[in-house]
Design a protein around this motif. Structure first.
Motif, PDB file in Angstrom:
ATOM      1  N   GLU A 193      41.864  30.472  40.468  1.00  0.00           N
ATOM      2  CA  GLU A 193      43.169  30.184  41.051  1.00  0.00           C
ATOM      3  C   GLU A 193      43.169  28.832  41.741  1.00  0.00           C
ATOM      4  O   GLU A 193      44.135  28.056  41.630  1.00  0.00           O
ATOM      5  N   SER A 194      42.086  28.530  42.450  1.00  0.00           N
ATOM      6  CA  SER A 194      41.987  27.244  43.147  1.00  0.00           C
ATOM      7  C   SER A 194      41.957  26.093  42.145  1.00  0.00           C
ATOM      8  O   SER A 194      42.557  25.030  42.377  1.00  0.00           O
ATOM      9  N   LEU A 195      41.246  26.306  41.024  1.00  0.00           N
ATOM     10  CA  LEU A 195      41.233  25.278  39.976  1.00  0.00           C
ATOM     11  C   LEU A 195      42.634  25.062  39.405  1.00  0.00           C
ATOM     12  O   LEU A 195      43.067  23.920  39.185  1.00  0.00           O
ATOM     13  N   ALA A 196      43.343  26.160  39.175  1.00  0.00           N
ATOM     14  CA  ALA A 196      44.707  26.037  38.651  1.00  0.00           C
ATOM     15  C   ALA A 196      45.604  25.308  39.647  1.00  0.00           C
ATOM     16  O   ALA A 196      46.426  24.455  39.272  1.00  0.00           O
ATOM     17  N   LEU A 197      45.439  25.614  40.929  1.00  0.00           N
ATOM     18  CA  LEU A 197      46.248  24.944  41.952  1.00  0.00           C
ATOM     19  C   LEU A 197      45.889  23.466  42.055  1.00  0.00           C
ATOM     20  O   LEU A 197      46.778  22.618  42.235  1.00  0.00           O
TER      21      LEU A 197
END
Length: 503
Positions: A193-197
């Motif tokens: 999720e952090s990578l996507a953000l």
């Protein structure tokens, strides 16, 4: 036969002798009626509660089922059950007669020549000589140590309690597996999720950089504005590799917990999924529920029972021991003269400890001390369990509040960024206002993702703290029936800080 008839009543009388040492009584602990932030309502039996399904994540559910009986720590704990079952048999074997037998056969002979010299000078006469004999022998022995003071009964009682503790070891290992796997999965999805953000932030910052370059081309922005926008883009690029490292480490941890190579798990995790978040709040129950639901508390209680029985084993050594011994020997010699020989013996063997330099009493003192140590360990385990539930519950309640507030903050920051860009296009604000808005959006999104991870982790921690799911797929105990409690003074076990045993 007369000897046997006279010894039989005496034997039966001796076999019904007393059992020394304290009988075990389940310990008691003073616990509060309820936890600080929950109602005084029991949660019942939660050991079969599949709490991880409340995340509504099919991939997580599949991983849990896959590793339920593949986790190497759980398999080690299950194998220790076999060892403990054998120890139960071993502990009680000494109370039964020990019978052994052996047999042998030998052949012996002589070969050579015989010289007979005549004193009268007649030439010597020589001739062959050959002798041979065969011996057949067999013997048997029997020994029976009469358990006058319950040495083997207490030993078997201790072994049975240890077997119970080992079964609970499996549950302890399973709870640890559930917690580790769920936490690792939550971490993997957090990093994704952090990578996507970050990639979303990167696209947004590149959009801001392009906007700045367009405005500079129109003569309304400086090169400094462009450099600052470029710096924010590069900062985002630098944040991506550490997040990828975190994901792969979490994926590797999941593979280890499943007992398989990482290459069999990571590709399926790379497909990505949303962050798991529990849909329901966990019911903590009441502190008394922990005594029956927490496997580590049950294990500590069974270990205490085993240590209590060992006091009786040590005390039995202070008293005389009586052994009934018998032997029979038979042999047959086959030679020029054939004969049979049979011998037997039977009788009691009484051993009375008179002086041992205090060694036997020291063993009793050691056993008493070890039992007291196990009592304090049990009490500490109970208190730790209460603390874990209190802490996890307090954290989870506030996690929901934090996540709700951060969702509102992200929405506000996203709206502020949109307004800052419109204002910058119109020349009413500077690029710094846009960049600040970019940072606020990025930080609040990542903070929200981190808070969701914390909430999901604390939800797992609370369920683990109350013993949730600890008995799922655990083998049913199959140990031999326990020896019934016999006459003896029970230990006093109270939660008053005093020694829990009396003689």
């Amino acid at each position: 036969m007369k000897i046997v008839k006279s010894l039989l009543p005496l034997t039966m009388l001796l076999l019904s002798g007393c059992v020394v040492g304290p009988d075990y009584r389940t310990p008691e602990a003073a616990l509060p009626v309820k936890f600080s932030e929950s109602a005084a309502k029991s949660a019942g039996d939660v050991t079969l509660n599949r709490w991880w399904e409340n995340y509504h994540d099919k991939r997580l559910n599949a991983l849990v089922e896959q590793g339920m009986n593949q986790n190497l720590t759980v398999l080690q704990a299950m194998e220790r059950i076999t060892e403990a079952q054998a120890n139960v048999v071993l502990a009680g074997s000494g109370a039964w007669p020990q019978i052994s037998a052996n047999a042998n056969a030998t052949v012996a002979g002589q070969d050579g020549s015989l010289l007979r010299a005549q004193q009268s000078g007649v030439p010597g006469i020589t001739g062959p000589s050959h002798t041979q004999s065969k011996t057949l022998a067999a013997s048997g022995s029997a020994s029976w140590l009469l358990d006058l003071f319950g040495q083997y009964r207490r030993a078997r009682e201790s072994a049975n309690a240890n077997l119970d503790a080992v079964y609970n070891d499996v549950n302890v290992a399973r709870v640890a597996y559930l917690n580790d796997l769920t936490t690792a999965y939550i971490s993997a999805r957090f990093y994704q999720e952090s990578l996507a953000l970050d990639r979303l932030n990167l696209a947004s910052r590149r959009e801001t950089l392009k906007l700045t370059e367009d405005i500079r081309a129109a003569g309304a922005a400086s090169s400094l504005d462009v450099v600052q926008a470029e710096g924010l883009v590069n900062q985002t690029l630098a944040e991506i590799p550490p997040l990828e490292i975190g994901f792969y480490q979490a994926a590797n941890r999941i593979a280890t917990l499943l007992g398989v190579p990482a290459s069999t798990v990571t590709p399926s995790l790379l497909a990505g999924s949303g962050q798991p978040m529990p849909r329901y709040s966990a019911k903590a129950g009441i502190p008394a529920d922990l005594i029956r639901n927490r496997p580590d508390i049950r294990r500590a209680e069974r270990t205490l029972a085993a240590a209590t029985a060992q006091i009786g084993v040590a005390e039995s050594q202070l008293y005389p021991s009586l052994t009934l011994d018998g032997t029979i020997n038979a042999s047959r010699v086959i030679s020029a003269a054939t004969g049979n020989l049979t011998g037997w013996s039977f009788g009691p063997n009484l051993i009375i400890p008179i002086f041992t330099g205090g060694a036997l009493q020291a063993q009793v003192d050691i056993a008493n001390s070890q039992a007291k140590q196990q009592y304090f360990a049990w009490k500490q385990t109970v208190l730790n369990a209460v603390e874990e539930v209190e802490s996890a519950q307090a954290a989870l309640i506030r996690d929901y509040q934090t996540v709700a507030a951060l969702r509102r903050l992200v929405a506000s920051n996203e709206e502020a960024l949109s307004l800052a860009r419109e204002s910058y296009r119109g020349g009413a604000s500077t690029i710094l206002d846009v960049l600040d808005a970019e940072r606020n959006v990025a930080n609040s999104r990542l903070t929200l993702a981190s808070s969701i991870r914390t909430l999901a982790t604390d939800y797992a921690a609370l369920n683990v703290a109350i013993g949730g799911g600890s008995s799922i797929d655990t083998p049913v105990p199959t140990q031999a029936p326990r020896v019934a409690q016999v006459v003896g003074k029970a230990p006093v076990v109270k939660d008053n800080g005093s020694a829990p045993f009396t003689q």
